[in-house]
Motif scaffolding. Structure first.
Motif, PDB file in Angstrom:
ATOM      1  N   ARG A   1      -4.301  -2.623   5.473  1.00 28.62           N
ATOM      2  CA  ARG A   1      -2.942  -3.898   4.741  1.00 28.62           C
ATOM      3  C   ARG A   1      -3.991  -4.323   3.656  1.00 28.62           C
ATOM      4  O   ARG A   1      -3.046  -4.793   2.807  1.00 28.62           O
ATOM      5  CB  ARG A   1      -2.494  -4.682   5.907  1.00 28.62           C
ATOM      6  CG  ARG A   1      -1.679  -4.918   5.276  1.00 28.62           C
ATOM      7  CD  ARG A   1      -0.656  -6.125   6.422  1.00 28.62           C
ATOM      8  NE  ARG A   1      -0.942  -6.457   7.808  1.00 28.62           N
ATOM      9  CZ  ARG A   1      -0.952  -5.688   9.378  1.00 28.62           C
ATOM     10  NH1 ARG A   1      -0.162  -5.175   8.682  1.00 28.62           N
ATOM     11  NH2 ARG A   1      -2.209  -6.925  10.009  1.00 28.62           N
TER      12      ARG A   1
ATOM     13  N   GLU B   1      -5.018  -1.647  11.470  1.00 26.97           N
ATOM     14  CA  GLU B   1      -3.632  -1.511  11.180  1.00 26.97           C
ATOM     15  C   GLU B   1      -3.670  -2.475   9.506  1.00 26.97           C
ATOM     16  O   GLU B   1      -3.235  -3.158   8.555  1.00 26.97           O
ATOM     17  CB  GLU B   1      -2.780  -1.553  11.496  1.00 26.97           C
ATOM     18  CG  GLU B   1      -1.958  -0.553  12.219  1.00 26.97           C
ATOM     19  CD  GLU B   1      -2.710  -0.057  13.416  1.00 26.97           C
ATOM     20  OE1 GLU B   1      -4.008  -0.583  13.775  1.00 26.97           O
ATOM     21  OE2 GLU B   1      -2.897   1.105  13.618  1.00 26.97           O
ATOM     22  N   GLU B   2      -5.291  -3.703   9.939  1.00 28.67           N
ATOM     23  CA  GLU B   2      -5.251  -4.702   9.393  1.00 28.67           C
ATOM     24  C   GLU B   2      -5.388  -4.198   7.684  1.00 28.67           C
ATOM     25  O   GLU B   2      -6.249  -5.074   6.879  1.00 28.67           O
ATOM     26  CB  GLU B   2      -6.024  -5.784  10.094  1.00 28.67           C
ATOM     27  CG  GLU B   2      -5.694  -7.058   9.309  1.00 28.67           C
ATOM     28  CD  GLU B   2      -6.706  -8.430   9.794  1.00 28.67           C
ATOM     29  OE1 GLU B   2      -7.415  -9.509   9.048  1.00 28.67           O
ATOM     30  OE2 GLU B   2      -6.161  -8.005  11.017  1.00 28.67           O
TER      31      GLU B   2
END
Length: 185
Positions: free
Chosen positions: A43, A39-40
């Motif tokens: 993002r 998810e980083e």
């Protein structure tokens, strides 16, 4: 807007999103290691999780895409060394370059080393460089400079699994030296 232009827009968006994900993956993995939450990466790329997983269904797929360029460079380096350097020097120089490539993303070496055992995306991405290194190793073996009882995959997995220097991410130099001495015929 026509259906054709809608499809073209979607394709352009997909290409742009893939590029953004690769660039973000490069930055995030270099900064935080290959085990960072996916998810980083999404993002950092400015896209949603769905877009990330549509392009890269797993961490292995993203890592493989990021490593393709490195693998191509290692493949070319093996070919160059085979043409220009004595066999043993070619093997040692290439293995040191391989170790540098593994250090690019902290934690990636474990994926590469494990990938030689099976059909993972990372193994597929690394296949050309693995084949080129096997040629270097076989040439040195045929010249009596490398022991006959070890395969290219074993050597690559061994180097990938060596203890890493905390500051550089590369194999601890004395450990790599032990491996190199152990390869000699």
């Amino acid at each position: 807007m026509t259906a054709r232009s809608d499809a073209e827009t979607r394709r352009a968006d997909a290409v742009r999103n893939r590029g953004a994900l690769l660039a973000a993956g490069e930055r995030v993995f270099a900064r935080s290691g290959a085990e960072v939450p996916m998810e980083e990466v999404a993002r950092e790329a400015g896209v949603g999780r769905g877009t990330l997983y549509r392009h890269f269904p797993s961490r292995e797929h993203l890592l493989a895409a990021l490593m393709e360029g490195q693998a191509a460079q290692l493949d070319a380096e093996a070919r160059r060394l085979r043409a220009e350097a004595p066999p043993w020097e070619a093997v040692t120089a290439w293995l040191r370059r391989y170790d540098e490539a593994l250090a690019r993303f902290r934690g990636a070496a474990a994926h590469v080393g494990a990938g030689f055992a099976g059909g993972t995306p990372v193994a597929a991405a690394c296949h050309p460089m693995r084949t080129a290194f096997a040629g270097l190793l076989d040439h040195a073996r045929s010249c009596g400079q490398v022991r006959p009882d070890i395969t290219a995959e074993q050597v690559l997995a061994l180097v990938a699994g060596l203890p890493k220097d905390a500051a550089t991410g590369r194999a601890q130099s004395q450990c790599l030296d032990i491996v190199l001495r152990g390869l000699r015929a």
